[in-house]
Motif scaffolding. Structure first.
Motif, PDB file in Angstrom:
ATOM      1  N   VAL A  68      -5.882  -2.404   3.659  1.00 59.21           N
ATOM      2  CA  VAL A  68      -5.547  -1.751   2.381  1.00 59.21           C
ATOM      3  C   VAL A  68      -4.374  -1.000   2.232  1.00 59.21           C
ATOM      4  CG1 VAL A  68      -6.561  -0.474   0.368  1.00 59.21           C
ATOM      5  CG2 VAL A  68      -7.970  -1.847   1.684  1.00 59.21           C
ATOM      6  N   PRO A  69      -4.053  -0.070   3.232  1.00 55.77           N
ATOM      7  CA  PRO A  69      -2.667   0.890   3.055  1.00 55.77           C
ATOM      8  C   PRO A  69      -1.645  -0.205   3.213  1.00 55.77           C
ATOM      9  CG  PRO A  69      -4.431   1.676   4.393  1.00 55.77           C
ATOM     10  CD  PRO A  69      -5.038   0.623   4.073  1.00 55.77           C
ATOM     11  N   ALA A  70      -1.644  -1.195   3.997  1.00 52.45           N
ATOM     12  CA  ALA A  70      -0.737  -2.104   4.067  1.00 52.45           C
ATOM     13  C   ALA A  70      -0.320  -2.907   2.876  1.00 52.45           C
ATOM     14  CB  ALA A  70      -0.840  -3.297   5.447  1.00 52.45           C
ATOM     15  N   ALA A  71      -1.357  -3.196   1.904  1.00 52.44           N
ATOM     16  CA  ALA A  71      -1.237  -3.961   0.968  1.00 52.44           C
ATOM     17  C   ALA A  71      -0.503  -3.091  -0.085  1.00 52.44           C
ATOM     18  CB  ALA A  71      -2.554  -4.359   0.296  1.00 52.44           C
ATOM     19  N   ASP A  72      -0.744  -1.545   0.003  1.00 54.38           N
ATOM     20  CA  ASP A  72      -0.171  -0.869  -1.338  1.00 54.38           C
ATOM     21  C   ASP A  72       1.354  -0.686  -0.818  1.00 54.38           C
ATOM     22  OD1 ASP A  72      -2.473  -0.110  -2.331  1.00 54.38           O
ATOM     23  OD2 ASP A  72      -2.988   1.496  -1.179  1.00 54.38           O
ATOM     24  N   VAL A  73       1.676  -0.611   0.676  1.00 55.91           N
ATOM     25  CA  VAL A  73       3.048  -0.613   1.174  1.00 55.91           C
ATOM     26  C   VAL A  73       3.761  -2.047   0.544  1.00 55.91           C
ATOM     27  CG1 VAL A  73       4.701  -0.297   3.126  1.00 55.91           C
ATOM     28  CG2 VAL A  73       2.763   0.875   3.186  1.00 55.91           C
ATOM     29  N   LEU A  74       3.163  -3.176   0.781  1.00 52.43           N
ATOM     30  CA  LEU A  74       3.812  -4.312   0.521  1.00 52.43           C
ATOM     31  C   LEU A  74       4.008  -4.408  -1.036  1.00 52.43           C
ATOM     32  CD1 LEU A  74       4.807  -7.148   1.274  1.00 52.43           C
ATOM     33  CD2 LEU A  74       2.449  -7.953   1.314  1.00 52.43           C
ATOM     34  N   VAL A  75       3.258  -3.907  -1.954  1.00 51.63           N
ATOM     35  CA  VAL A  75       3.149  -3.953  -3.337  1.00 51.63           C
ATOM     36  C   VAL A  75       4.430  -2.997  -3.695  1.00 51.63           C
ATOM     37  CG1 VAL A  75       2.272  -3.131  -5.363  1.00 51.63           C
ATOM     38  CG2 VAL A  75       0.940  -4.227  -3.744  1.00 51.63           C
ATOM     39  N   ARG A  76       4.561  -1.825  -2.958  1.00 48.90           N
ATOM     40  CA  ARG A  76       5.725  -0.968  -3.556  1.00 48.90           C
ATOM     41  C   ARG A  76       7.079  -1.677  -3.194  1.00 48.90           C
ATOM     42  NH1 ARG A  76       6.118   4.328  -4.220  1.00 48.90           N
ATOM     43  NH2 ARG A  76       3.813   4.112  -5.122  1.00 48.90           N
ATOM     44  N   ALA A  77       7.127  -2.256  -2.037  1.00 51.50           N
ATOM     45  CA  ALA A  77       8.341  -3.064  -1.670  1.00 51.50           C
ATOM     46  C   ALA A  77       8.689  -4.269  -2.436  1.00 51.50           C
ATOM     47  CB  ALA A  77       7.980  -3.650  -0.242  1.00 51.50           C
ATOM     48  N   ILE A  78       7.515  -4.980  -2.867  1.00 57.45           N
ATOM     49  CA  ILE A  78       8.104  -6.232  -3.712  1.00 57.45           C
ATOM     50  C   ILE A  78       8.151  -5.673  -5.167  1.00 57.45           C
ATOM     51  CG2 ILE A  78       7.052  -8.220  -4.759  1.00 57.45           C
ATOM     52  CD1 ILE A  78       5.136  -8.549  -2.237  1.00 57.45           C
ATOM     53  N   GLY A  79       7.488  -4.736  -5.668  1.00 56.49           N
ATOM     54  CA  GLY A  79       7.752  -4.257  -6.849  1.00 56.49           C
ATOM     55  C   GLY A  79       8.830  -3.324  -7.254  1.00 56.49           C
ATOM     56  N   SER A  80       9.678  -3.202  -6.059  1.00 54.80           N
ATOM     57  CA  SER A  80      10.952  -2.261  -6.308  1.00 54.80           C
ATOM     58  C   SER A  80      11.568  -2.786  -7.480  1.00 54.80           C
ATOM     59  CB  SER A  80      11.571  -2.116  -5.079  1.00 54.80           C
ATOM     60  OG  SER A  80      12.088  -3.194  -4.564  1.00 54.80           O
ATOM     61  N   GLU A  81      12.529  -1.782  -7.968  1.00 56.14           N
ATOM     62  CA  GLU A  81      13.477  -1.967  -9.036  1.00 56.14           C
ATOM     63  C   GLU A  81      14.582  -3.220  -8.672  1.00 56.14           C
ATOM     64  OE1 GLU A  81      16.306   0.416 -12.372  1.00 56.14           O
ATOM     65  OE2 GLU A  81      15.216   1.451 -10.865  1.00 56.14           O
ATOM     66  N   ASN A  82      14.938  -2.948  -7.502  1.00 56.87           N
ATOM     67  CA  ASN A  82      16.080  -3.944  -7.105  1.00 56.87           C
ATOM     68  C   ASN A  82      15.756  -5.025  -7.138  1.00 56.87           C
ATOM     69  OD1 ASN A  82      17.793  -1.641  -6.822  1.00 56.87           O
ATOM     70  ND2 ASN A  82      17.286  -1.515  -4.659  1.00 56.87           N
ATOM     71  N   VAL A  83      14.344  -5.593  -6.282  1.00 58.31           N
ATOM     72  CA  VAL A  83      13.642  -6.801  -6.389  1.00 58.31           C
ATOM     73  C   VAL A  83      13.632  -7.543  -7.654  1.00 58.31           C
ATOM     74  CG1 VAL A  83      11.907  -8.103  -5.444  1.00 58.31           C
ATOM     75  CG2 VAL A  83      12.889  -6.335  -3.962  1.00 58.31           C
ATOM     76  N   LEU A  84      12.822  -6.833  -8.569  1.00 61.23           N
ATOM     77  CA  LEU A  84      12.707  -7.500  -9.813  1.00 61.23           C
ATOM     78  C   LEU A  84      13.796  -7.430 -10.737  1.00 61.23           C
ATOM     79  CD1 LEU A  84       9.371  -5.042 -10.753  1.00 61.23           C
ATOM     80  CD2 LEU A  84       9.578  -7.313  -9.837  1.00 61.23           C
ATOM     81  N   ASN A  85      15.007  -6.607 -10.344  1.00 62.27           N
ATOM     82  CA  ASN A  85      16.030  -6.827 -11.328  1.00 62.27           C
ATOM     83  C   ASN A  85      16.905  -8.207 -10.906  1.00 62.27           C
ATOM     84  OD1 ASN A  85      15.805  -4.587 -12.656  1.00 62.27           O
ATOM     85  ND2 ASN A  85      17.089  -3.290 -11.243  1.00 62.27           N
ATOM     86  N   GLU A  86      16.731  -8.674  -9.642  1.00 65.24           N
ATOM     87  CA  GLU A  86      17.389  -9.871  -9.381  1.00 65.24           C
ATOM     88  C   GLU A  86      16.541 -11.058  -9.906  1.00 65.24           C
ATOM     89  OE1 GLU A  86      17.004 -10.411  -5.127  1.00 65.24           O
ATOM     90  OE2 GLU A  86      18.544  -8.691  -4.685  1.00 65.24           O
ATOM     91  N   VAL A  87      15.326 -10.927 -10.262  1.00 69.11           N
ATOM     92  CA  VAL A  87      14.364 -11.964 -10.917  1.00 69.11           C
ATOM     93  C   VAL A  87      14.897 -12.035 -12.314  1.00 69.11           C
ATOM     94  CG1 VAL A  87      12.185 -12.950 -11.066  1.00 69.11           C
ATOM     95  CG2 VAL A  87      12.906 -11.735  -8.937  1.00 69.11           C
ATOM     96  N   VAL A  88      14.824 -10.837 -12.910  1.00 65.28           N
ATOM     97  CA  VAL A  88      14.994 -10.661 -14.326  1.00 65.28           C
ATOM     98  C   VAL A  88      16.484 -11.255 -14.733  1.00 65.28           C
ATOM     99  CG1 VAL A  88      15.253  -9.001 -16.491  1.00 65.28           C
ATOM    100  CG2 VAL A  88      13.138  -8.955 -14.549  1.00 65.28           C
ATOM    101  N   GLU A  89      17.366 -11.006 -13.965  1.00 65.53           N
ATOM    102  CA  GLU A  89      18.831 -11.449 -14.329  1.00 65.53           C
ATOM    103  C   GLU A  89      18.829 -13.194 -14.420  1.00 65.53           C
ATOM    104  OE1 GLU A  89      21.288 -10.060 -11.411  1.00 65.53           O
ATOM    105  OE2 GLU A  89      21.287  -7.901 -12.441  1.00 65.53           O
ATOM    106  N   GLU A  90      17.957 -13.463 -13.440  1.00 66.03           N
ATOM    107  CA  GLU A  90      18.024 -15.161 -13.569  1.00 66.03           C
ATOM    108  C   GLU A  90      17.228 -15.599 -14.560  1.00 66.03           C
ATOM    109  OE1 GLU A  90      16.822 -16.486  -9.886  1.00 66.03           O
ATOM    110  OE2 GLU A  90      18.543 -15.555  -8.686  1.00 66.03           O
ATOM    111  N   HIS A  91      16.249 -14.883 -15.005  1.00 64.21           N
ATOM    112  CA  HIS A  91      15.297 -15.525 -16.112  1.00 64.21           C
ATOM    113  C   HIS A  91      15.175 -14.081 -17.226  1.00 64.21           C
ATOM    114  CE1 HIS A  91      14.346 -17.486 -12.787  1.00 64.21           C
ATOM    115  NE2 HIS A  91      14.098 -18.706 -13.413  1.00 64.21           N
ATOM    116  N   PRO A  92      16.097 -13.861 -18.179  1.00 69.95           N
ATOM    117  CA  PRO A  92      15.793 -12.857 -18.926  1.00 69.95           C
ATOM    118  C   PRO A  92      14.676 -12.998 -19.801  1.00 69.95           C
ATOM    119  CG  PRO A  92      17.946 -14.069 -19.215  1.00 69.95           C
ATOM    120  CD  PRO A  92      16.990 -14.986 -18.373  1.00 69.95           C
ATOM    121  N   GLY A  93      14.159 -12.028 -20.377  1.00 66.16           N
ATOM    122  CA  GLY A  93      12.901 -11.920 -21.219  1.00 66.16           C
ATOM    123  C   GLY A  93      11.603 -11.944 -20.291  1.00 66.16           C
ATOM    124  N   VAL A  94      11.621 -12.143 -18.982  1.00 64.88           N
ATOM    125  CA  VAL A  94      10.361 -12.262 -18.145  1.00 64.88           C
ATOM    126  C   VAL A  94       9.829 -10.824 -18.056  1.00 64.88           C
ATOM    127  CG1 VAL A  94       9.604 -12.918 -15.909  1.00 64.88           C
ATOM    128  CG2 VAL A  94      11.186 -14.442 -17.218  1.00 64.88           C
TER     129      VAL A  94
END
Length: 292
Positions: A68-94
């Motif tokens: 469970v703690p490993a899952a929380d760490v992984l969620v924080r790493a994937i949901g970081s602002e840098n990672v999400l910005n890369e996806v949003v730039e390619e698909h605006p409005g997502v």
């Protein structure tokens, strides 16, 4: 103001209410067609322990509590602002939401994607599912963890069809329609109120008649006019219908206000009757007749 008065005012301004309602309906319909619904897809992934970290021949699903703690760490790493910005730039409005599934007690990661089209939602969800595996692999590789002891990711569910989301669309449509109706009613009420106010001030006030009651007449006024209002008895040879009618002093005073009486000049008292002078005049008259 009563509710019935408000309805009558709105009916009087029908030329504002009816077109305003039609415009509000048109605005609501325009908002419904302009705003497209959202397409939502979700996926869940489960973390499994490494093979060397388990007893030989053990069931890995019985050892999920420590991940469970490993899952929380992984969620924080994937949901970081840098990672999400890369996806949003390619698909605006997502819209992307990555959390640990709190409805389960195990290390389950929940990914929810909402896009303007079904194709965009499918593409972004698949990209995030792959990025979860690569991110977990990089984290363990940096710590120099042996391959046999590394945690792996197992996809549990991945939606193959999007679910339309009409909430934003319905809110915008209801807001446009209700807003237009409210503005129409306010405008009609304002116009009716200003018109009524202007009409009241334009009409001149009417002079109210002054009622004079018997109590408003002083006793002196009634006493002064009493002699003038005293009825006169009919005389011989005069028809009764022509005789003056008796009137009520209070009613006469009401309709004939008191006028000041002119001063009466003082007259000398009449002379007394002289009997001796009368007899002398009679005797002189008889002598004059005899001489003729």
């Amino acid at each position: 103001m009563k509710f019935s008065d408000t309805l009558r005012g709105l009916l009087r301004r029908w030329y504002i209410v009816f077109p305003g309602i039609l415009l509000a309906a048109a605005a609501a319909a325009g908002a419904w067609y302009v705003i497209s619904p959202g397409y939502e897809r979700s996926a869940t992934q489960l973390l499994l322990p490494g093979a060397d970290s388990l007893p030989e021949g053990a069931n890995p699903y019985l050892f999920l509590g420590g991940l469970v703690p490993a899952a929380d760490v992984l969620v924080r790493a994937i949901g970081s602002e840098n990672v999400l910005n890369e996806v949003v730039e390619e698909h605006p409005g997502v819209e992307i939401e990555i959390t640990r599934d709190i409805t389960t007690a195990g290390p389950v990661i929940l990914i929810v994607v909402t896009a303007g089209s079904d194709a965009a939602a499918e593409e972004v969800l698949g990209l995030l599912v792959e990025r979860t595996e690569t991110t977990l692999e990089q984290l363990q590789k940096v710590e120099s963890i042996a391959v046999e002891n590394r945690v792996t990711v197992l996809p549990l569910t991945v939606d193959t069809q999007s679910v339309p989301q009409q909430r934003t669309r319905m809110l915008a449509t209801a807001g446009a329609g209700l807003g237009g109706v409210v503005l129409t009613l306010l405008l009609a009420g304002l116009v009716d109120g200003l018109s009524t106010h202007r009409r009241r001030h334009a009409t001149p006030p009417r002079d109210e008649p002054t009622d004079v009651t018997p109590t408003d007449i002083a006793p002196a006024d009634v006493a002064t006019n009493r002699d003038e209002l005293t009825p006169v008895a009919p005389t011989a040879g005069v028809p009764t219908a022509d005789a003056p009618k008796a009137t009520d002093p209070t009613s006469a005073a009401r309709h004939h206000p008191r006028r000041p009486r002119p001063p009466v000049a003082s007259q000398p008292p009449p002379a007394l009757f002289d009997q001796s002078r009368y007899e002398d005049e009679q005797a002189a008259a008889e002598q004059l007749n005899n001489a003729r």
